[in-house]
Motif scaffolding. Structure first.
Motif, mmCIF file in Angstrom:
data_model
loop_
_atom_site.group_PDB
_atom_site.id
_atom_site.type_symbol
_atom_site.label_atom_id
_atom_site.label_comp_id
_atom_site.label_asym_id
_atom_site.label_seq_id
_atom_site.Cartn_x
_atom_site.Cartn_y
_atom_site.Cartn_z
ATOM 1 N N ALA A 106 -14.669 -15.642 14.680
ATOM 2 C CA ALA A 106 -13.886 -15.223 15.844
ATOM 3 C C ALA A 106 -14.803 -14.664 16.931
ATOM 4 N N ARG A 107 -15.799 -13.893 16.535
ATOM 5 C CA ARG A 107 -16.752 -13.320 17.492
ATOM 6 C C ARG A 107 -17.540 -14.429 18.196
ATOM 7 N N GLN A 108 -17.970 -15.429 17.436
ATOM 8 C CA GLN A 108 -18.711 -16.551 18.028
ATOM 9 C C GLN A 108 -17.838 -17.309 19.033
ATOM 10 N N HIS A 109 -16.589 -17.554 18.657
ATOM 11 C CA HIS A 109 -15.675 -18.267 19.564
ATOM 12 C C HIS A 109 -15.409 -17.463 20.832
ATOM 13 N N LYS A 110 -15.288 -16.145 20.678
ATOM 14 C CA LYS A 110 -15.066 -15.280 21.842
ATOM 15 C C LYS A 110 -16.245 -15.402 22.814
ATOM 16 N N LEU A 111 -17.458 -15.409 22.271
ATOM 17 C CA LEU A 111 -18.646 -15.531 23.119
ATOM 18 C C LEU A 111 -18.720 -16.912 23.779
ATOM 19 N N GLU A 112 -18.344 -17.940 23.051
ATOM 20 C CA GLU A 112 -18.336 -19.288 23.634
ATOM 21 C C GLU A 112 -17.325 -19.387 24.773
ATOM 22 N N ARG A 113 -16.148 -18.788 24.597
ATOM 23 C CA ARG A 113 -15.134 -18.805 25.668
ATOM 24 C C ARG A 113 -15.625 -18.031 26.883
ATOM 25 N N LEU A 114 -16.299 -16.894 26.639
ATOM 26 C CA LEU A 114 -16.826 -16.095 27.741
ATOM 27 C C LEU A 114 -17.874 -16.895 28.516
ATOM 28 N N GLU A 122 -18.056 -17.607 38.751
ATOM 29 C CA GLU A 122 -19.112 -16.595 38.818
ATOM 30 C C GLU A 122 -18.538 -15.179 38.799
ATOM 31 N N GLY A 123 -17.271 -15.037 39.176
ATOM 32 C CA GLY A 123 -16.610 -13.738 39.156
ATOM 33 C C GLY A 123 -16.522 -13.134 37.759
ATOM 34 N N THR A 124 -16.704 -13.959 36.754
ATOM 35 C CA THR A 124 -16.692 -13.476 35.369
ATOM 36 C C THR A 124 -17.828 -12.496 35.129
ATOM 37 N N LEU A 125 -18.848 -12.522 35.964
ATOM 38 C CA LEU A 125 -19.953 -11.569 35.831
ATOM 39 C C LEU A 125 -19.446 -10.126 35.918
ATOM 40 N N GLY A 126 -18.411 -9.899 36.735
ATOM 41 C CA GLY A 126 -17.821 -8.559 36.828
ATOM 42 C C GLY A 126 -17.214 -8.121 35.502
ATOM 43 N N ASP A 127 -16.540 -9.057 34.823
ATOM 44 C CA ASP A 127 -15.969 -8.762 33.508
ATOM 45 C C ASP A 127 -17.082 -8.455 32.504
ATOM 46 N N TYR A 132 -20.129 -5.093 29.005
ATOM 47 C CA TYR A 132 -21.518 -4.893 28.571
ATOM 48 C C TYR A 132 -22.307 -4.247 29.712
ATOM 49 N N PRO A 133 -22.290 -2.940 29.823
ATOM 50 C CA PRO A 133 -22.936 -2.265 30.953
ATOM 51 C C PRO A 133 -24.440 -2.547 31.073
ATOM 52 N N GLY A 134 -25.102 -2.890 29.984
ATOM 53 C CA GLY A 134 -26.542 -3.135 30.029
ATOM 54 C C GLY A 134 -26.918 -4.553 30.410
ATOM 55 N N TYR A 160 -27.744 -23.176 29.236
ATOM 56 C CA TYR A 160 -26.436 -23.025 28.606
ATOM 57 C C TYR A 160 -26.576 -22.265 27.290
ATOM 58 N N ARG A 161 -27.555 -22.658 26.492
ATOM 59 C CA ARG A 161 -27.806 -21.984 25.215
ATOM 60 C C ARG A 161 -28.346 -20.575 25.420
ATOM 61 N N GLU A 162 -29.165 -20.415 26.440
ATOM 62 C CA GLU A 162 -29.735 -19.092 26.729
ATOM 63 C C GLU A 162 -28.628 -18.112 27.123
ATOM 64 N N ILE A 163 -27.625 -18.577 27.831
ATOM 65 C CA ILE A 163 -26.486 -17.717 28.188
ATOM 66 C C ILE A 163 -25.818 -17.222 26.908
ATOM 67 N N PHE A 164 -25.598 -18.131 25.967
ATOM 68 C CA PHE A 164 -24.969 -17.746 24.710
ATOM 69 C C PHE A 164 -25.826 -16.717 23.973
ATOM 70 N N ARG A 165 -27.130 -16.946 23.928
ATOM 71 C CA ARG A 165 -28.042 -16.038 23.237
ATOM 72 C C ARG A 165 -27.969 -14.633 23.851
ATOM 73 N N ILE A 166 -27.959 -14.563 25.153
ATOM 74 C CA ILE A 166 -27.898 -13.265 25.835
ATOM 75 C C ILE A 166 -26.559 -12.582 25.568
ATOM 76 N N LEU A 167 -25.464 -13.329 25.644
ATOM 77 C CA LEU A 167 -24.150 -12.748 25.365
ATOM 78 C C LEU A 167 -24.072 -12.244 23.923
ATOM 79 N N ARG A 168 -24.673 -13.004 23.004
ATOM 80 C CA ARG A 168 -24.674 -12.579 21.599
ATOM 81 C C ARG A 168 -25.478 -11.292 21.433
ATOM 82 N N GLU A 169 -26.624 -11.204 22.100
ATOM 83 C CA GLU A 169 -27.434 -9.979 22.022
ATOM 84 C C GLU A 169 -26.663 -8.779 22.587
ATOM 85 N N LEU A 170 -25.947 -8.996 23.671
ATOM 86 C CA LEU A 170 -25.145 -7.916 24.245
ATOM 87 C C LEU A 170 -24.033 -7.499 23.276
#
Length: 191
Positions: A106-114, A122-127, A132-134, A160-170
């Motif tokens: 579920a966590r992986q799918h949430k990150l993929e949807r994000l 690009e407005g999703t950056l605000g979310d 993730y304040p950091g 595309y993959r790097e975005i996922f990696r960063i979101l996962r780290e956050l």
């Protein structure tokens, strides 16, 4: 020879006395298979599995044993020790490490949807900033731009993959080891 009908009824009414020998054997093999999974884990991942000390030591000993026959006997010993513990918490820990637990999926799918929302808007950056304040929003903005260019040019999806990696780290910022354990398994079904 005439059988007593009373005696025949006694044979039919035997009480259930537990699983059959075959079932017990299958259960033991499952525990030994779980032990086989445990011996393949790195010491860091093994430390995350809730194990009694004796079982933990037996698994570490398996790595020190050199000969094939000795490894087989050690694995049988591990299976024997596994019969003395509740296997459910161990199975849950192994599933989490492998990334197959329901919560992990579920966590992986949430990150993929994000990530998909970010690519669409690009407005999703605000979310992302609020959750993730950091987060390095400028870096994510650049990766988004690069991912869209890669998609248009039919290039390999590095950004595309790097975005996922960063979101996962956050997402795993509280537990950095979890991010390393999750690996890139969350992207197995992507192009």
């Amino acid at each position: 020879m005439h059988r007593n009908p009373q005696h025949q009824n006694d044979d039919d009414s035997e009480e259930y006395d537990g699983p059959s020998k075959s079932q017990r054997k299958r259960d033991m093999h499952k525990l030994q298979d779980m032990g086989s999974e445990l011996v393949l884990l790195s010491p860091a991942r093994l430390a995350k599995v809730p194990l009694p000390e004796r079982l933990h030591e037996a698994i570490l000993e398996y790595a020190r044993v050199g000969k094939h026959e000795a490894k087989r006997r050690q694995l049988q010993f591990i299976g024997k020790l596994m019969r003395e513990v509740d296997p459910e918490p161990i199975r849950e820990a192994l599933d989490a490490i492998a990334g197959v637990s329901k919560a992990e999926i579920a966590r992986q799918h949430k990150l993929e949807r994000l990530r998909e929302r970010l690519l669409e808007d690009e407005g999703t950056l605000g979310d992302i900033a609020s959750v993730y304040p950091g987060a390095d929003l400028q870096h994510l903005r650049n990766l988004r731009r690069n991912a869209l260019k890669e998609r248009e040019a039919a290039k390999p999806p590095r950004a595309y993959r790097e975005i996922f990696r960063i979101l996962r780290e956050l997402e795993y910022a509280e537990d950095p080891d979890q991010a390393a354990d999750a690996g890139d398994d969350g992207e197995a079904d992507e192009a």
